[in-house]
Scaffold this motif. Structure first.
Motif, PDB file in Angstrom:
ATOM      1  N   VAL A 155       0.856  -1.385   0.039  1.00 45.38           N
ATOM      2  CA  VAL A 155       0.303   0.434   0.156  1.00 45.38           C
ATOM      3  C   VAL A 155       0.876   1.180   0.171  1.00 45.38           C
ATOM      4  N   GLU A 156       1.928   1.835   0.735  1.00 46.21           N
ATOM      5  CA  GLU A 156       2.862   2.677   0.973  1.00 46.21           C
ATOM      6  C   GLU A 156       3.226   3.591   0.216  1.00 46.21           C
ATOM      7  N   PRO A 157       3.431   2.364  -1.236  1.00 49.18           N
ATOM      8  CA  PRO A 157       3.806   3.497  -2.399  1.00 49.18           C
ATOM      9  C   PRO A 157       2.543   3.991  -3.227  1.00 49.18           C
ATOM     10  N   HIS A 158       1.166   3.187  -2.988  1.00 50.81           N
ATOM     11  CA  HIS A 158       0.079   4.192  -3.411  1.00 50.81           C
ATOM     12  C   HIS A 158      -0.264   5.061  -2.949  1.00 50.81           C
ATOM     13  N   LEU A 159       0.220   5.581  -1.578  1.00 55.40           N
ATOM     14  CA  LEU A 159      -0.585   6.151  -0.652  1.00 55.40           C
ATOM     15  C   LEU A 159      -0.717   7.994  -1.587  1.00 55.40           C
ATOM     16  N   ILE A 160      -1.207   8.469  -1.221  1.00 56.35           N
ATOM     17  CA  ILE A 160      -1.816  10.211  -1.811  1.00 56.35           C
ATOM     18  C   ILE A 160      -2.197  10.595  -1.171  1.00 56.35           C
ATOM     19  N   PRO A 161      -2.168  11.580  -0.831  1.00 53.73           N
ATOM     20  CA  PRO A 161      -2.618  13.042   0.076  1.00 53.73           C
ATOM     21  C   PRO A 161      -3.781  13.414  -0.150  1.00 53.73           C
ATOM     22  N   GLN A 162      -4.653  12.902   0.172  1.00 54.97           N
ATOM     23  CA  GLN A 162      -5.808  13.865  -0.397  1.00 54.97           C
ATOM     24  C   GLN A 162      -6.331  15.163  -0.926  1.00 54.97           C
ATOM     25  N   SER A 163      -5.545  16.039  -0.034  1.00 55.02           N
ATOM     26  CA  SER A 163      -4.857  17.589  -0.241  1.00 55.02           C
ATOM     27  C   SER A 163      -4.724  17.867  -2.013  1.00 55.02           C
ATOM     28  N   GLU A 164      -4.279  17.069  -2.192  1.00 56.99           N
ATOM     29  CA  GLU A 164      -3.344  16.920  -4.096  1.00 56.99           C
ATOM     30  C   GLU A 164      -3.924  16.734  -4.981  1.00 56.99           C
ATOM     31  N   VAL A 165      -5.127  15.778  -4.967  1.00 56.85           N
ATOM     32  CA  VAL A 165      -6.104  15.463  -5.574  1.00 56.85           C
ATOM     33  C   VAL A 165      -7.489  15.748  -6.006  1.00 56.85           C
ATOM     34  N   THR A 166      -8.160  16.793  -7.184  1.00 55.34           N
ATOM     35  CA  THR A 166      -9.909  16.639  -6.878  1.00 55.34           C
ATOM     36  C   THR A 166     -10.739  15.382  -7.333  1.00 55.34           C
ATOM     37  N   MET A 167     -11.698  15.379  -5.888  1.00 49.59           N
ATOM     38  CA  MET A 167     -12.444  14.497  -6.248  1.00 49.59           C
ATOM     39  C   MET A 167     -13.422  14.706  -6.747  1.00 49.59           C
ATOM     40  N   LEU A 168     -14.029  13.531  -8.069  1.00 49.35           N
ATOM     41  CA  LEU A 168     -15.381  14.330  -9.197  1.00 49.35           C
ATOM     42  C   LEU A 168     -15.951  13.829  -8.926  1.00 49.35           C
ATOM     43  N   LEU A 169     -17.294  13.777  -9.390  1.00 49.83           N
ATOM     44  CA  LEU A 169     -18.447  12.863  -9.059  1.00 49.83           C
ATOM     45  C   LEU A 169     -18.502  11.406  -8.683  1.00 49.83           C
ATOM     46  N   PRO A 170     -18.870  10.425  -7.724  1.00 53.94           N
ATOM     47  CA  PRO A 170     -18.256   9.193  -8.049  1.00 53.94           C
ATOM     48  C   PRO A 170     -18.568   8.414  -8.872  1.00 53.94           C
ATOM     49  N   PHE A 171     -19.718   8.308  -9.382  1.00 50.99           N
ATOM     50  CA  PHE A 171     -20.570   7.608 -10.002  1.00 50.99           C
ATOM     51  C   PHE A 171     -21.230   8.312 -11.127  1.00 50.99           C
ATOM     52  N   GLU A 172     -21.815   8.125 -12.560  1.00 50.47           N
ATOM     53  CA  GLU A 172     -22.338   8.688 -13.359  1.00 50.47           C
ATOM     54  C   GLU A 172     -23.996   8.111 -13.182  1.00 50.47           C
ATOM     55  N   VAL A 173     -24.953   9.355 -12.817  1.00 50.76           N
ATOM     56  CA  VAL A 173     -26.458   9.382 -11.939  1.00 50.76           C
ATOM     57  C   VAL A 173     -27.390   8.870 -13.363  1.00 50.76           C
TER      58      VAL A 173
END
Lengths: 391, 391
Positions: free
Chosen positions: A90-108
């Protein structure tokens, strides 16, 4: 779990692992799981481990994963619960939430809004129809609901443009046009459909968990002045359709399982198609903040209708559900003055202002930021936010 | 055009050329244009001619083509009008309509149903609310509408399973569950959105043709007993959501252009956002047949609200439209007894049966087949059909 640093007050512990869609810089949007204030980037891990559902993580929406159905959802959860203990993976693939934009999680697909809180329906009935019984005769026989606008369900953080439209004061001769002056929130829990059903075949009240993957927090923004003028006889339309915000992290029913509580007694008894052996509610408490100030703590546990009944009712006529359908509880309001899930209730239609940051407050002002969070015991459901900008 | 044999009574002349999605045997579904009782298979022709939009014809829905926007729609129409004269190009790619299955022509985004016929709204008001004014105070100020279920919009020819649900007779103490006994049709015209709009930005009433590609015929099946019990206060839900059938061929606004008529006078005058310089109606006449027997001929030309006003109203609050959105007129009813667009109106809520095939008739029976066709002068709009099967 001691190896991952989960800061105090961070919403997502290792028993939750909600899924969402993130985008970092110019990279392709893809699916991750939240832990603490970080994201586990699932695509490379699942790919390295040759997970069968791996390709579904490299997608810009959860729809592909949601369509895989209950057995895969459960297997994926079991895998995730194991995975977080595997520091090397897991550790190599952790990304701080502060570095990303969260998108709409699913197409409604379709968006349905219910009206399942007895306290809310009673409060609104008093305000909208002061001269008649607040709860209409059908209310305790079926979960009243209607279709909302799926195309304007937006990601948390999306600015909300103050809607304009027609409204008419009770004593005016004619309607006028202008920006809504009674802009409101609605605090709701939204259920996310994964497994579709077949047109013409109702979904049994006991098959709720086979079709529904999990939940999101919903703020169903409402323009009360527009709604009040337009809503007879065909229901709310433009008073609601300008925007509905949902939280970015979809919390699985599996994670919520420990928070189930029995449904309140339903009297009169419901018709057989709404009666089931697995009718539950969730013991969730919301917190509503305006510009950082706590204004309400609506409790979900007293809601009258189970989400299983909402699904059974929505399909009893043979209507099918699709992957990505969203159905929401309707505004959650408790019996106490500080448990109401909308400003129209909190302020008695604006007649009795509440105090926010030391000032009288009725409806939303330009620039206001609304945050809804929720928790079920130690399990957090994240946050849905939105800021009002002028039209 | 003498080279293509267009049989007498065949709906589609060379000035129409509506687009639809067909499937022949196991071949990939793709887009064709109807002419007479044949289909022009556009994919190989457009590909051979290196047409820019060629790849959009090799698709299972019209959505990609619809998203290309007005300039491409018009260019494609000009190309098609020329093409039908080119026997060498077209003849090898004609497919008899009898050899294919027509599919749902586009993936539906949001489905909105208006209530734009004054005669229908008046008739329904009398039936559903006999003790009050039939037309509610808002009706002449705004095109009343609501969201329907997009996921149950089905292709013409799809069997309609009789819905079950709750209904309560006015004199009963409690609702009962069972198959609808008042199953009805609604004859409507549906508008198909091509070019999307931006969230937060209303569409001007004058921009109708920039966003809407064309029309389909709509039968918005309705269970009046379910609707009557459920619809207060949030509007129709299960009484409508089990199925909405649409015709397979999308007729372009360009083809309809010759059939435009002025809008009836609107009194009181509408608010400025609903007033425009290009407000039109279409002079379309529907024909409704049950089991082959003509039961009604509703006229579209007297409808109160223009489709341009419906679009402007639907977005005045900033709600966006998407490619594939469908909005329908609501039931089309004229002033004459043989011009009503629903059985509840034709039979005065079942109290005054009509005669179909020599027998008294009120609501739809299992096995009944409903066909709605329409024409605008010599231009035909095709057909939407459906047969009722038991639940």
């Amino acid at each position: 779990m001691s190896w991952i640093d989960i800061p105090d007050g961070s919403p997502f512990g290792p028993d939750n692992l909600p899924l969402g869609v993130f985008q970092r810089g110019d990279e392709e949007p893809r699916i991750g799981a939240a832990i603490g204030d970080q994201i586990i980037d699932l695509t490379p891990i699942a790919s390295a481990q040759h997970l069968e559902s791996a390709q579904q993580f490299a997608q810009p929406t959860l729809n592909g994963f949601l369509a895989l159905g209950r057995p895969v959802w459960s297997a994926t959860r079991a895998w995730l619960l194991d995975l977080v203990n595997d520091r090397d993976a897991v550790e190599p693939h952790l990304i701080p939430q502060s570095e990303v934009t969260m998108l709409l999680p699913f197409e409604v697909g379709d968006y349905v809004d219910f009206y399942a809180s007895e306290q809310h329906a009673t409060n609104l009935g008093r305000l909208f129809r002061p001269d008649s019984e607040p709860l209409l005769p059908n209310w305790k026989h079926l979960p009243v609901g209607y279709h909302g606008r799926a195309g304007t369900v937006v990601a948390s953080g999306t600015d909300i443009v103050r809607p304009s439209g027609q409204r008419k004061a009770p004593d005016a001769n004619a309607p006028t046009y202008g920006p809504s002056t009674r802009l409101d929130i609605e605090v709701e829990l939204g259920y996310v459909v994964g497994t579709p059903s077949t047109l013409g075949k109702p979904v049994s009240v006991d098959d709720f968990r086979e079709h529904v993957y999990g939940v999101v927090l919903v703020n169903d923004w409402s323009a009360r002045d527009i709604q009040g003028w337009e809503y007879v006889p065909l229901g709310p339309f433009l008073g609601k359709s300008f925007a509905t915000s949902i939280s970015p992290w979809v919390v699985s029913l599996d994670a919520l399982e420990a928070s189930t509580v029995p449904l309140p007694t339903q009297d009169p008894p419901v018709l057989p198609y709404l009666a089931g052996t697995k009718l539950v509610n969730y013991d969730i408490t919301f917190e509503v903040r305006i510009n950082g100030h706590l204004v309400s703590i609506p409790p979900y546990r007293d809601i009258y209708w189970s989400p299983a009944q909402m699904l059974a009712h929505m399909t009893v006529n043979g209507a099918s559900v699709r992957t990505g359908d969203l159905y929401a509880s309707g505004t959650v309001s408790g019996t106490e003055p500080n448990q109401l899930g909308s400003l129209i209730e909190l302020t008695k239609a604006g007649r009795e202002p509440i105090t926010v940051d030391g000032k009288d407050y009725t409806f939303l002002q330009d620039g206001d930021e609304v945050s809804i969070t929720a928790y079920a015991g130690t399990l957090h459901l994240g946050e849905v936010t939105g800021r009002i900008i002028p039209g």
